[in-house]
Write a protein that holds these residues in place. Structure first.
Motif, PDB file in Angstrom:
ATOM      1  N   THR A 105     -16.442 -11.823  27.728  1.00 42.40           N
ATOM      2  CA  THR A 105     -16.913 -11.919  26.348  1.00 42.40           C
ATOM      3  C   THR A 105     -15.742 -11.910  25.374  1.00 42.40           C
ATOM      4  OG1 THR A 105     -18.961 -10.766  26.938  1.00 42.40           O
ATOM      5  CG2 THR A 105     -18.384 -10.848  24.611  1.00 42.40           C
ATOM      6  N   LEU A 106     -14.734 -11.078  25.664  1.00 45.36           N
ATOM      7  CA  LEU A 106     -13.572 -11.007  24.786  1.00 45.36           C
ATOM      8  C   LEU A 106     -12.819 -12.340  24.782  1.00 45.36           C
ATOM      9  CD1 LEU A 106     -12.211  -9.034  22.899  1.00 45.36           C
ATOM     10  CD2 LEU A 106     -10.781  -8.266  24.804  1.00 45.36           C
ATOM     11  N   ARG A 107     -12.740 -13.001  25.936  1.00 43.04           N
ATOM     12  CA  ARG A 107     -12.105 -14.318  25.991  1.00 43.04           C
ATOM     13  C   ARG A 107     -12.878 -15.332  25.147  1.00 43.04           C
ATOM     14  NH1 ARG A 107     -11.542 -13.135  31.667  1.00 43.04           N
ATOM     15  NH2 ARG A 107      -9.364 -12.650  32.173  1.00 43.04           N
ATOM     16  N   GLN A 108     -14.210 -15.260  25.205  1.00 43.83           N
ATOM     17  CA  GLN A 108     -15.035 -16.170  24.395  1.00 43.83           C
ATOM     18  C   GLN A 108     -14.785 -15.945  22.905  1.00 43.83           C
ATOM     19  OE1 GLN A 108     -19.252 -16.409  25.578  1.00 43.83           O
ATOM     20  NE2 GLN A 108     -18.661 -15.576  27.567  1.00 43.83           N
ATOM     21  N   LYS A 109     -14.672 -14.684  22.510  1.00 40.93           N
ATOM     22  CA  LYS A 109     -14.387 -14.381  21.113  1.00 40.93           C
ATOM     23  C   LYS A 109     -13.001 -14.902  20.717  1.00 40.93           C
ATOM     24  CE  LYS A 109     -17.288 -10.352  20.151  1.00 40.93           C
ATOM     25  NZ  LYS A 109     -17.310  -8.977  19.596  1.00 40.93           N
ATOM     26  N   ALA A 110     -12.033 -14.731  21.613  1.00 44.20           N
ATOM     27  CA  ALA A 110     -10.683 -15.213  21.336  1.00 44.20           C
ATOM     28  C   ALA A 110     -10.667 -16.729  21.194  1.00 44.20           C
ATOM     29  CB  ALA A 110      -9.729 -14.768  22.442  1.00 44.20           C
ATOM     30  N   ARG A 111     -11.430 -17.426  22.035  1.00 43.71           N
ATOM     31  CA  ARG A 111     -11.515 -18.892  21.928  1.00 43.71           C
ATOM     32  C   ARG A 111     -12.189 -19.303  20.619  1.00 43.71           C
ATOM     33  NH1 ARG A 111     -13.489 -18.580  27.806  1.00 43.71           N
ATOM     34  NH2 ARG A 111     -11.551 -18.726  29.019  1.00 43.71           N
ATOM     35  N   ALA A 112     -13.173 -18.502  20.179  1.00 40.69           N
ATOM     36  CA  ALA A 112     -13.826 -18.780  18.903  1.00 40.69           C
ATOM     37  C   ALA A 112     -12.832 -18.627  17.751  1.00 40.69           C
ATOM     38  CB  ALA A 112     -15.017 -17.850  18.703  1.00 40.69           C
ATOM     39  N   VAL A 113     -11.975 -17.602  17.829  1.00 37.74           N
ATOM     40  CA  VAL A 113     -10.939 -17.407  16.823  1.00 37.74           C
ATOM     41  C   VAL A 113     -10.010 -18.613  16.780  1.00 37.74           C
ATOM     42  CG1 VAL A 113      -8.859 -16.074  16.285  1.00 37.74           C
ATOM     43  CG2 VAL A 113     -11.002 -14.896  16.805  1.00 37.74           C
ATOM     44  N   LEU A 114      -9.580 -19.077  17.953  1.00 36.41           N
ATOM     45  CA  LEU A 114      -8.713 -20.253  18.012  1.00 36.41           C
ATOM     46  C   LEU A 114      -9.397 -21.474  17.411  1.00 36.41           C
ATOM     47  CD1 LEU A 114      -7.109 -19.926  21.570  1.00 36.41           C
ATOM     48  CD2 LEU A 114      -5.975 -19.663  19.359  1.00 36.41           C
ATOM     49  N   SER A 115     -10.657 -21.675  17.762  1.00 33.18           N
ATOM     50  CA  SER A 115     -11.396 -22.819  17.238  1.00 33.18           C
ATOM     51  C   SER A 115     -11.504 -22.762  15.714  1.00 33.18           C
ATOM     52  CB  SER A 115     -12.798 -22.868  17.864  1.00 33.18           C
ATOM     53  OG  SER A 115     -13.542 -23.936  17.334  1.00 33.18           O
ATOM     54  N   MET A 116     -11.846 -21.580  15.179  1.00 34.43           N
ATOM     55  CA  MET A 116     -11.957 -21.440  13.727  1.00 34.43           C
ATOM     56  C   MET A 116     -10.607 -21.625  13.035  1.00 34.43           C
ATOM     57  SD  MET A 116     -14.757 -18.358  13.192  1.00 34.43           S
ATOM     58  CE  MET A 116     -14.136 -17.226  14.454  1.00 34.43           C
ATOM     59  N   ALA A 117      -9.529 -21.291  13.736  1.00 41.27           N
ATOM     60  CA  ALA A 117      -8.189 -21.443  13.170  1.00 41.27           C
ATOM     61  C   ALA A 117      -7.624 -22.833  13.388  1.00 41.27           C
ATOM     62  CB  ALA A 117      -7.241 -20.414  13.779  1.00 41.27           C
ATOM     63  N   GLY A 118      -8.327 -23.668  14.168  1.00 47.75           N
ATOM     64  CA  GLY A 118      -7.858 -25.025  14.443  1.00 47.75           C
ATOM     65  C   GLY A 118      -6.706 -25.076  15.413  1.00 47.75           C
TER      66      GLY A 118
END
Length: 343
Positions: A105-118
């Motif tokens: 789950t933490l990896r998914q959140k980290a990927r979401a952060v990357l996506s939102m940051a472009g």
């Protein structure tokens, strides 16, 4: 007539001096130079958020969007701007410590952060620590403090302070955890934002741990959710208040600005702009003086002036202070340090 005497600072301690067999006493050099407040972020390009070298609390009920609010700050640090939040300087170092989520789950959140940051790859200046299942609370606290020491991060997002304490209802244990976090923030020049749950029946943080976090925090941020929108307010600040901001939830742990925009920030800015000219010659005014100034400047009625003052105070665009039978108003002080040096 008595002669005015200047205060002589030559006898005031100017450095820490250990007594024989005692502790080093941290005497304050009153004649020293004051450093401006170093906020890591600004809201709307003007209002400072998250002061360096301080402990801060991010609180709210379960599933209100507390973690998402913390991640929004991380996205802003990576992207340069996000939902109206801007880092005060480039390349802020971020330490993200999570005590609750499993690694997937933490990896998914980290990927979401990357996506939102472009971004596609997490920059080296961001470190993520996962502490779920990491021994007991004492081990988790030790690992947290070590991570803060090792990474020299500007911003530390601590998602789950309660898991660092053996009993959040034990005052002594709670005070020790908060003291160590506060000490590391001060010594390392970091801003630590700790996530705490609030009680179901009010906005008070849970247990002795929550109460002490609130007492020791330089800023407290409250998150509440209405349907699909989270609103972040600042019920307390040792510096100057900031307007509320909002975001909506999307899929895969992503968030986005609300469809109608940040109406709270827009309202704050409009009220601040309206009242700033009235304090051109005075730092503070009584309620009567401020109403009279508003009526004279804008040519409005007394009732309109009083309504505007109340709206500005409610939105925290004005500071309201009661002294005896008098009520005083002033503009919030908010100085943002853009110097590259740390405090």
């Amino acid at each position: 007539m008595k002669e005015n005497k200047k205060i002589d600072f030559t006898y005031w301690p100017k450095q820490d001096t250990p007594a024989e067999g005692g502790h080093v006493v941290p005497y304050l050099d009153v004649a020293g130079e004051d450093a401006p407040i170093d906020f890591l972020f600004t809201l709307g390009g003007k209002y400072g958020l998250i002061a360096r070298a301080n402990l801060h609390t991010l609180q709210g009920p379960k599933k209100a969007g507390k973690s998402a609010a913390g991640l929004a700050l991380i996205v802003a640090a990576l992207k340069g701007e996000f939902i109206g939040i801007t880092p005060s300087r480039e390349n802020l170092a971020v330490l993200w410590i999570d005590t609750e989520q499993d690694k997937n789950t933490l990896r998914q959140k980290a990927r979401a952060v990357l996506s939102m940051a472009g971004l596609n790859v997490m920059p080296e200046r961001v470190k993520i620590v996962t502490l779920r299942g990491y021994g007991g609370p004492a081990d988790a606290l030790a690992a947290t403090l070590q991570a803060i020491e090792e990474n020299a991060a500007d911003f530390v997002f601590l998602d789950g302070v309660v898991d660092l304490c053996q009993s959040f209802n034990d005052e002594e244990k709670s005070r020790d955890v908060v003291r160590q976090l506060e000490s590391h923030a001060e010594q390392r020049g970091a801003a630590i934002l700790g996530l705490i749950h609030t009680n179901k029946y009010n906005d008070e943080a849970r247990g002795h741990l929550g109460a002490i976090m609130q007492q020791k925090s330089a800023e407290i941020y409250q998150v509440n959710k209405d349907t699909n929108t989270a609103k972040v307010t600042q019920p307390f600040s040792r510096f100057a208040p900031v307007p509320a901001f909002s975001f909506t939830f999307s899929e895969d742990f992503k968030i986005m600005p609300p469809a109608e925009g940040n109406t709270e920030l827009e309202k704050w800015a409009a009220l601040s702009k309206a009242f700033t000219p009235l304090f051109k010659d005075e730092e503070r005014l009584t309620a009567g003086e401020l109403a009279a100034a508003y009526m004279d400047y804008y040519g409005k009625s007394k009732r309109t002036a009083q309504d505007a003052i109340k709206a500005a105070a409610d939105a925290r665009a004005l500071e309201r202070e009661v002294k005896g039978k008098r009520v005083y108003y002033s503009l919030p002080f908010n100085e943002i340090n853009t110097d590259e040096d740390n405090i």
